[in-house]
Scaffold this active site. Structure first.
Site, PDB file in Angstrom:
ATOM      1  N   PRO A  10       0.795  -1.235   0.000  1.00  0.00           N
ATOM      2  CA  PRO A  10       0.000   0.000   0.000  1.00  0.00           C
ATOM      3  C   PRO A  10       0.829   1.287   0.000  1.00  0.00           C
ATOM      4  O   PRO A  10       1.847   1.383   0.691  1.00  0.00           O
ATOM      5  CB  PRO A  10      -0.830  -0.099   1.283  1.00  0.00           C
ATOM      6  CG  PRO A  10      -0.193  -1.166   2.103  1.00  0.00           C
ATOM      7  CD  PRO A  10       0.493  -2.094   1.148  1.00  0.00           C
ATOM      8  N   ASN A  11       0.336   2.208  -0.793  1.00  0.00           N
ATOM      9  CA  ASN A  11       0.852   3.584  -0.896  1.00  0.00           C
ATOM     10  C   ASN A  11       2.171   3.704  -1.647  1.00  0.00           C
ATOM     11  O   ASN A  11       2.625   4.813  -1.904  1.00  0.00           O
ATOM     12  CB  ASN A  11       0.991   4.252   0.493  1.00  0.00           C
ATOM     13  CG  ASN A  11      -0.355   4.466   1.137  1.00  0.00           C
ATOM     14  OD1 ASN A  11      -1.268   4.982   0.493  1.00  0.00           O
ATOM     15  ND2 ASN A  11      -0.506   4.049   2.371  1.00  0.00           N
ATOM     16  N   ARG A  18       5.750  12.487  -1.670  1.00  0.00           N
ATOM     17  CA  ARG A  18       5.830  12.971  -0.280  1.00  0.00           C
ATOM     18  C   ARG A  18       6.970  12.267   0.436  1.00  0.00           C
ATOM     19  O   ARG A  18       7.480  11.255  -0.015  1.00  0.00           O
ATOM     20  CB  ARG A  18       4.509  12.646   0.461  1.00  0.00           C
ATOM     21  CG  ARG A  18       3.361  13.532   0.039  1.00  0.00           C
ATOM     22  CD  ARG A  18       2.132  13.209   0.862  1.00  0.00           C
ATOM     23  NE  ARG A  18       2.407  13.309   2.299  1.00  0.00           N
ATOM     24  CZ  ARG A  18       1.671  12.710   3.244  1.00  0.00           C
ATOM     25  NH1 ARG A  18       0.642  11.980   2.921  1.00  0.00           N
ATOM     26  NH2 ARG A  18       1.978  12.860   4.512  1.00  0.00           N
ATOM     27  N   TYR A  23      12.043   8.432   1.911  1.00  0.00           N
ATOM     28  CA  TYR A  23      12.012   7.469   0.802  1.00  0.00           C
ATOM     29  C   TYR A  23      12.730   7.959  -0.452  1.00  0.00           C
ATOM     30  O   TYR A  23      12.777   7.241  -1.449  1.00  0.00           O
ATOM     31  CB  TYR A  23      10.550   7.128   0.452  1.00  0.00           C
ATOM     32  CG  TYR A  23       9.789   6.531   1.612  1.00  0.00           C
ATOM     33  CD1 TYR A  23      10.173   5.310   2.163  1.00  0.00           C
ATOM     34  CD2 TYR A  23       8.707   7.198   2.189  1.00  0.00           C
ATOM     35  CE1 TYR A  23       9.497   4.763   3.236  1.00  0.00           C
ATOM     36  CE2 TYR A  23       8.011   6.659   3.259  1.00  0.00           C
ATOM     37  CZ  TYR A  23       8.409   5.449   3.779  1.00  0.00           C
ATOM     38  OH  TYR A  23       7.749   4.908   4.840  1.00  0.00           O
ATOM     39  N   ASN A  74       7.610  -5.965  -1.113  1.00  0.00           N
ATOM     40  CA  ASN A  74       7.669  -4.899  -0.117  1.00  0.00           C
ATOM     41  C   ASN A  74       6.246  -4.762   0.414  1.00  0.00           C
ATOM     42  O   ASN A  74       5.400  -4.139  -0.230  1.00  0.00           O
ATOM     43  CB  ASN A  74       8.146  -3.575  -0.718  1.00  0.00           C
ATOM     44  CG  ASN A  74       8.248  -2.485   0.346  1.00  0.00           C
ATOM     45  OD1 ASN A  74       7.753  -2.661   1.468  1.00  0.00           O
ATOM     46  ND2 ASN A  74       8.881  -1.371   0.021  1.00  0.00           N
ATOM     47  N   ALA A  77       3.146  -0.936   4.770  1.00  0.00           N
ATOM     48  CA  ALA A  77       2.598  -0.875   6.137  1.00  0.00           C
ATOM     49  C   ALA A  77       2.097  -2.238   6.616  1.00  0.00           C
ATOM     50  O   ALA A  77       2.085  -2.515   7.830  1.00  0.00           O
ATOM     51  CB  ALA A  77       1.475   0.156   6.201  1.00  0.00           C
ATOM     52  N   GLU A  98      11.857 -10.325   1.252  1.00  0.00           N
ATOM     53  CA  GLU A  98      11.192  -9.090   1.709  1.00  0.00           C
ATOM     54  C   GLU A  98      12.155  -7.924   1.511  1.00  0.00           C
ATOM     55  O   GLU A  98      13.351  -8.063   1.818  1.00  0.00           O
ATOM     56  CB  GLU A  98      10.870  -9.260   3.200  1.00  0.00           C
ATOM     57  CG  GLU A  98      10.309  -8.022   3.881  1.00  0.00           C
ATOM     58  CD  GLU A  98      10.299  -8.181   5.417  1.00  0.00           C
ATOM     59  OE1 GLU A  98      10.935  -9.126   5.937  1.00  0.00           O
ATOM     60  OE2 GLU A  98       9.678  -7.342   6.075  1.00  0.00           O
ATOM     61  N   HIS A 100      12.652  -3.463   1.887  1.00  0.00           N
ATOM     62  CA  HIS A 100      12.166  -2.156   2.331  1.00  0.00           C
ATOM     63  C   HIS A 100      13.125  -1.076   1.874  1.00  0.00           C
ATOM     64  O   HIS A 100      14.356  -1.267   1.920  1.00  0.00           O
ATOM     65  CB  HIS A 100      12.059  -2.091   3.867  1.00  0.00           C
ATOM     66  CG  HIS A 100      11.067  -3.051   4.401  1.00  0.00           C
ATOM     67  ND1 HIS A 100       9.711  -2.832   4.312  1.00  0.00           N
ATOM     68  CD2 HIS A 100      11.219  -4.259   4.986  1.00  0.00           C
ATOM     69  CE1 HIS A 100       9.076  -3.864   4.832  1.00  0.00           C
ATOM     70  NE2 HIS A 100       9.962  -4.747   5.249  1.00  0.00           N
ATOM     71  N   ARG A 107      13.451   3.452  12.774  1.00  0.00           N
ATOM     72  CA  ARG A 107      12.311   4.379  12.695  1.00  0.00           C
ATOM     73  C   ARG A 107      11.394   4.234  13.918  1.00  0.00           C
ATOM     74  O   ARG A 107      11.830   3.767  14.960  1.00  0.00           O
ATOM     75  CB  ARG A 107      11.584   4.129  11.371  1.00  0.00           C
ATOM     76  CG  ARG A 107      12.502   4.367  10.160  1.00  0.00           C
ATOM     77  CD  ARG A 107      11.764   4.256   8.853  1.00  0.00           C
ATOM     78  NE  ARG A 107      10.706   5.262   8.764  1.00  0.00           N
ATOM     79  CZ  ARG A 107       9.745   5.223   7.833  1.00  0.00           C
ATOM     80  NH1 ARG A 107       9.717   4.256   6.938  1.00  0.00           N
ATOM     81  NH2 ARG A 107       8.818   6.158   7.823  1.00  0.00           N
TER      82      ARG A 107
HETATM   83  O1  CA2 Z   1      10.667   1.372   3.888  1.00  0.00           O
HETATM   84  C1  CA2 Z   1       9.785   0.755   3.282  1.00  0.00           C
HETATM   85  O2  CA2 Z   1       9.942   0.277   2.152  1.00  0.00           O
HETATM   86  C2  CA2 Z   1       8.384   0.627   3.904  1.00  0.00           C
HETATM   87  O3  CA2 Z   1       7.902  -0.671   3.570  1.00  0.00           O
HETATM   88  C3  CA2 Z   1       7.535   1.708   3.264  1.00  0.00           C
HETATM   89  C4  CA2 Z   1       6.124   1.799   3.843  1.00  0.00           C
HETATM   90  C5  CA2 Z   1       6.163   1.857   5.372  1.00  0.00           C
HETATM   91  O4  CA2 Z   1       4.848   1.783   5.877  1.00  0.00           O
HETATM   92  C6  CA2 Z   1       6.996   0.726   5.987  1.00  0.00           C
HETATM   93  O5  CA2 Z   1       7.037   0.903   7.377  1.00  0.00           O
HETATM   94  C7  CA2 Z   1       8.412   0.749   5.419  1.00  0.00           C
HETATM   95  C8  CA2 Z   1       5.393   3.055   3.338  1.00  0.00           C
HETATM   96  C9  CA2 Z   1       5.306   3.160   1.846  1.00  0.00           C
HETATM   97  C10 CA2 Z   1       4.506   4.375   1.410  1.00  0.00           C
HETATM   98  O6  CA2 Z   1       5.365   5.478   1.229  1.00  0.00           O
HETATM   99  C11 CA2 Z   1       4.885   6.670   0.740  1.00  0.00           C
HETATM  100  C12 CA2 Z   1       5.799   7.527   0.187  1.00  0.00           C
HETATM  101  C13 CA2 Z   1       5.370   8.722  -0.312  1.00  0.00           C
HETATM  102  C14 CA2 Z   1       4.053   9.094  -0.261  1.00  0.00           C
HETATM  103  C15 CA2 Z   1       3.142   8.233   0.311  1.00  0.00           C
HETATM  104  C16 CA2 Z   1       3.568   7.021   0.815  1.00  0.00           C
END
Ligand code: CA2
Length: 144
Positions: A10-11, A18, A23, A74, A77, A98, A100, A107
């Site tokens: 997701p996302n 953002r 990221y 990946n 969340a 897996e 990330h 974090r």
């Molecule tokens: O570090 C990673 O790859 C995560 O899997 C990314 C997830 C987070 O919930 C995990 O804890 C770690 C979040 C991905 C969504 O990221 C966004 C980036 C920009 C805008 C919206 C979401």
């Protein structure tokens, strides 16, 4: 030719819009282009999916067995919450890696637990998009 199912949780479709401090500025499209380069070099075939829905990810994993040789995921969340995705990976005969982008262990506390890691062959994290590329190489090494 080995066939790999890539699953973005997701996302991740919103990457690059953002939180660049966490990221980076890379988009999912750019990560996918990098993955396709690795696959071409390693002579592997990729199918790439992104879903914001837990059940859909469970279905993708459940149906992957006959069509693929491995899964790179990946879970985003869902890493921290999804017993359903963990069970689907556990029930699958396919090896899963897996990945990330961020180092979840540096974090917030709620991110410092992965329900997925214990059922993955291995986890690559903290290297931004390179986590995906290293994860794909490692998965291909495993199944060769
Ligand atoms: O570090 C990673 O790859 C995560 O899997 C990314 C997830 C987070 O919930 C995990 O804890 C770690 C979040 C991905 C969504 O990221 C966004 C980036 C920009 C805008 C919206 C979401």
């Amino acid at each position: 030719m080995k066939r790999i199912l890539i699953i973005h949780g997701p996302n991740l479709d919103r990457l690059g819009t953002r939180e660049p401090q966490v990221y980076g500025k890379i988009t999912l499209k750019e990560i996918n282009a990098g993955l396709k380069k690795v696959a071409a070099k390693e002579k592997a075939r990729l199918v790439i999916a992104q879903s914001n829905h837990e059940g859909e990810i469970v279905d993708l994993i459940g149906k992957a067995a006959e069509k693929f040789d491995g899964i790179l995921i990946n879970p985003a969340a869902y890493t921290h919450t999804s017993v359903a995705i963990r069970d689907a990976l556990c029930a699958s005969s396919l090896p899963a890696v897996e990945v990330h982008l961020s180092n979840i262990y540096s974090r917030e506390e709620f991110r410092q637990k992965s329900l997925i890691s214990p059922v993955a062959k291995g986890t690559v994290l903290g290297f931004g998009p390179k986590s995906y590329y290293l994860g794909l190489e490692a998965l291909l090494d495993l199944i060769r």
